[in-house]
Design an enzyme around this catalytic site. Structure first.
Site, short mmCIF file in Angstrom:
data_model
loop_
_atom_site.label_atom_id
_atom_site.label_comp_id
_atom_site.label_asym_id
_atom_site.label_seq_id
_atom_site.Cartn_x
_atom_site.Cartn_y
_atom_site.Cartn_z
N GLU A 53 0.95 -0.99 -0.19
CA GLU A 53 0.04 -0.06 0.17
C GLU A 53 0.66 1.06 0.13
O GLU A 53 1.85 1.55 0.42
CB GLU A 53 -0.49 -0.09 1.43
CG GLU A 53 -0.35 0.17 2.56
CD GLU A 53 -1.19 0.67 3.69
OE1 GLU A 53 -1.28 1.79 4.05
OE2 GLU A 53 -1.28 -0.05 4.22
N LYS A 188 -4.86 -2.71 14.03
CA LYS A 188 -4.37 -1.81 15.29
C LYS A 188 -4.31 -1.34 16.77
O LYS A 188 -6.19 -2.01 16.85
CB LYS A 188 -3.80 -0.18 14.49
CG LYS A 188 -3.82 -0.36 13.15
CD LYS A 188 -4.23 1.19 12.62
CE LYS A 188 -2.85 0.59 11.02
NZ LYS A 188 -3.72 0.23 9.90
#
Length: 714
Positions: A53, A188
């Site tokens: 990404e 996360k």
């Protein structure tokens, strides 16, 4: 062909129009794609590729550390046997595989780049904005081109308090509908991890803890306190999961959760305390949506004195290593995406018989006068404009196009032992095309140079061609290439010597390879006739008819070739005037001279693809069940956007024809004809025109936007 058989011709007029058939990924989508040569080549050959990404570059780290890290991650992918494909949206294109300039652009842009998920892609592309792809956006682009494995830091998830805000990352829904494996350090820890795993379960997404433990990692921490549904310990196990998922047709991704390396896990407690502080501050400041994660990560870096950034970089590198190993295992199993499978059903059977192009390689110097300074009559002075230097030469252009379009392609060419010659060799290496059959000439021989001056609209004004070296290509080099490669399709250009052409034609016939001849220019188009005359006189074969199955001249070259064929007595006679007039009357696109030339040459060259410029292409080929009778068709032109450069459009068409002939498993039949119906030939010409359009729209002779999808998509 006799006059009697000519009188019995059946002539069919057809103007073909290509329309997409609504496949999931059409050639229209392909116009938004820009694949780097390395990625294009790896995908075409079924080699391992790992998507990366770009939001982590623009939003995840400060410059220049972000660019340095991106390069280090790409190097790790390479060291582990895969090709890195960092993805970003730049100038209206989805770039799959970035160069140094694009990485620098993203790194310096920082948060001014648009975070781009599936929702944002059309807007960013249509507005030609700089887009940094999120996990969601990267998955969309990766699947579009056939990449099955993607490495990132961590996925998004369900945000804390989502029961009130409905703040749920698009990464999760993307994983539920896009079959790309995401190798990450879990979600996360700023998120609500139990709800994230519940949401993934609802979406039908396999979540795999990678390593010895089933513990689901929480980005900076190797243990979130939650168990993953599955645990796998080796790249091969994960690769089999991905392969089976694809074979079942399950359109879901997979989360491959890799714990942070142990040496960086020791600081997880301190980072967790900083996370709690950052989350509270975000709530107090009302920061929500896609701005939340970048704020939290930046604040955590500040609160930990940079400790979290060091850990972040470490886990990203570790994930890239694991993803590369998985991708390599997947490739070794012969696993491929649906798009690659669709392509391979045409090409796999001919993988051992590549395309071989014997022709010229050169340095192209392309000059274009600025419109503001162009006049009707040019004086002997200098004019402001643009000058572009690139790798060219007709043979090299054709080979490059075929290579870009997915055919395993080799070039036999003579080059000088000078700076230009070494530039050509290095550039072929750069795009993943073997320079093994380039022949360096003795000192003093100059690498060919083509110096062209164009009008502001792209039309050629005048050119100087220093091509003497092309006549120096040795028979030994040609023998070596044919002996080692056993090609199935052979492309020849008119720049090489008559002797070299005759050698290549005889060797191709002995291996029943399909031969395509590109005349190059009016002065050089007769070279193939000289070669056939040489073969005819030698008595090597009973007939030279059909030794060259396909020619790709323009109208003037065709007419010159017919004239010389008659002079050399390679054909019996010109066709009757009445027949020529009848066909020309049925085909207003063709002049009487062009029709006469096509009929004259038909016995020698059974398939003629006659380039008519802005009028499209005329095709002459045998009637399906009577190969002694030609059929004429006209295929209208595809319309380009802004024409930037007309140099190379014809070479792109020829290269596309070579790639298509290779993919269709076409060889010479015992009677010297190519076993293709008129419908198949017309379909190939239509597809090849797409390659020409891209070159017309490119400043390069052969557009670097060419990819297998251009000609293989319906």
């Amino acid at each position: 062909m006799t006059i009697t058989s000519l009188r019995q011709l059946m002539v069919q007029t057809r103007t073909a129009v290509w329309m997409p058939r609504g496949r999931r990924y059409s050639s229209r989508q392909a116009t938004y794609l820009h694949l780097s040569p390395a990625v294009r080549n790896a995908l075409a050959n079924g080699e391992p590729v790992v998507a990366l990404e770009s939001t982590i570059i623009s939003h995840g780290m400060p410059y220049p550390q972000n660019v340095e890290t991106a390069r280090q991650v790409e190097q790790i992918v390479k060291e582990n046997g895969a090709t890195p494909a960092t993805i970003a949206l730049i100038d209206g294109k989805i770039h799959v595989g970035l160069g140094d300039a694009e990485l620098e652009q993203l790194g310096k842009s920082g948060k001014s780049a648009t975070k781009t998920s599936r929702r944002d892609m059309a807007a960013v592309l249509s507005q030609r904005l700089l887009g940094a792809t999120t996990v969601s956006g990267t998955m969309v682009a990766a699947h579009m081109v056939g990449i099955q494995v993607f490495a990132t830091g961590g996925i998004g998830g369900v945000h804390r308090g989502a029961e009130l805000t409905m703040d749920i990352s698009a990464d999760l829904t993307e994983l539920g509908r896009t079959p790309v494996a995401v190798v990450c350090a879990g979600a996360k820890s700023i998120l609500d991890l139990p709800k994230t795993l519940e949401f993934l379960e609802t979406q039908g997404v396999p979540v795999v803890a990678y390593g010895e433990s089933r513990r689901f990692p929480a980005f900076f921490s190797p243990d979130s306190g939650l168990l993953a549904p599955w645990a796998m310990q080796t790249p091969e196990q994960v690769a089999r999961l991905i392969k089976t998922n694809a074979e079942l047709g399950l359109m879901t991704g997979q989360v491959i959760a890799v714990p942070i390396p142990n040496e960086y896990a020791e600081s997880s407690a301190e980072i967790e305390r900083a996370i709690n502080v950052a989350v509270r501050e975000a709530e107090e400041q009302g920061i929500k949506g896609k701005e939340c994660t970048p704020f939290l990560l930046q604040r955590i870096v500040e609160l930990t004195g940079g400790m979290s950034l060091v850990a972040n970089i470490a886990l990203v590198k570790n994930n890239a290593r694991v993803a590369s190993q998985i991708s390599t295992s997947l490739a070794s199993m012969g696993a491929s995406s649906q798009w690659q499978q669709k392509r391979s059903k045409h090409t796999r059977a001919r993988a051992e018989r590549p395309v071989l192009v014997v022709g010229g390689a050169a340095i192209d110097v392309t000059s274009r006068i600025d419109a503001a300074h162009a006049t009707k009559s040019l004086s002997a002075t200098s004019y402001p404009g643009t000058v572009l230097t690139s790798i060219g030469g007709v043979g090299q252009n054709i080979a490059r196009a075929a290579h870009y379009l997915g055919a395993p392609t080799y070039l036999v060419s003579a080059i000088g032992n000078d700076a230009h010659g070494h530039s050509i060799k290095l550039d072929l290496d750069r795009i993943g095309m073997s320079p093994a059959y380039l022949q360096f000439q003795a000192a003093g021989a100059r690498t060919a140079v083509y110096n062209a001056l164009h009008k502001p609209n792209g039309d050629l004004l005048i050119a100087v061609a220093d091509m003497d070296i092309n006549g120096m290509l040795s028979e030994q080099q040609i023998y070596k290439a044919f002996d080692e490669l056993q090609p199935g399709v052979v492309g020849l250009d008119g720049n090489i010597s008559t002797q070299a052409l005759s050698t290549a034609i005889i060797l191709a016939a002995s291996q029943q390879a399909c031969v395509v001849f590109e005349p190059t220019s009016v002065p050089k188009c007769a070279s193939v006739l000289g070669a056939l005359s040489r073969i005819d006189r030698s008595g090597t074969t009973s007939s030279v008819n059909g030794l060259v199955q396909v020619i790709t001249p323009n109208a003037l070259e065709l007419q010159e070739m017919a004239k010389i064929a008659l002079e050399l007595a390679l054909v019996e006679s010109a066709p009757p005037v009445s027949l020529v007039s009848q066909i020309a009357g049925d085909h207003c696109e063709l002049s009487i001279d062009t029709v006469r030339a096509a009929l004259t040459l038909f016995p020698l060259f059974p398939i003629q693809i006659i380039k008519l410029g802005e009028k499209g292409v005329a095709v002459v080929s045998p009637v399906l069940h009577d190969k002694s009778r030609p059929m004429f068709r006209h295929i209208g032109p595809l319309k380009p956007g802004v024409i930037v450069n007309s140099n190379g459009a014809g070479d792109s068409l020829v290269g596309a024809m070579l790639a298509l002939l290779h993919s269709r498993q076409v060889t010479e039949s015992s009677d010297g004809h190519v076993d293709l119906s008129p419908e198949e030939i017309d379909d190939m010409v239509l597809r090849a025109q797409r390659a020409s359009i891209l070159s017309l729209e490119s400043p390069l002779a052969i557009s670097d936007r060419l990819s297998p999808r251009v000609i293989l998509d319906d």
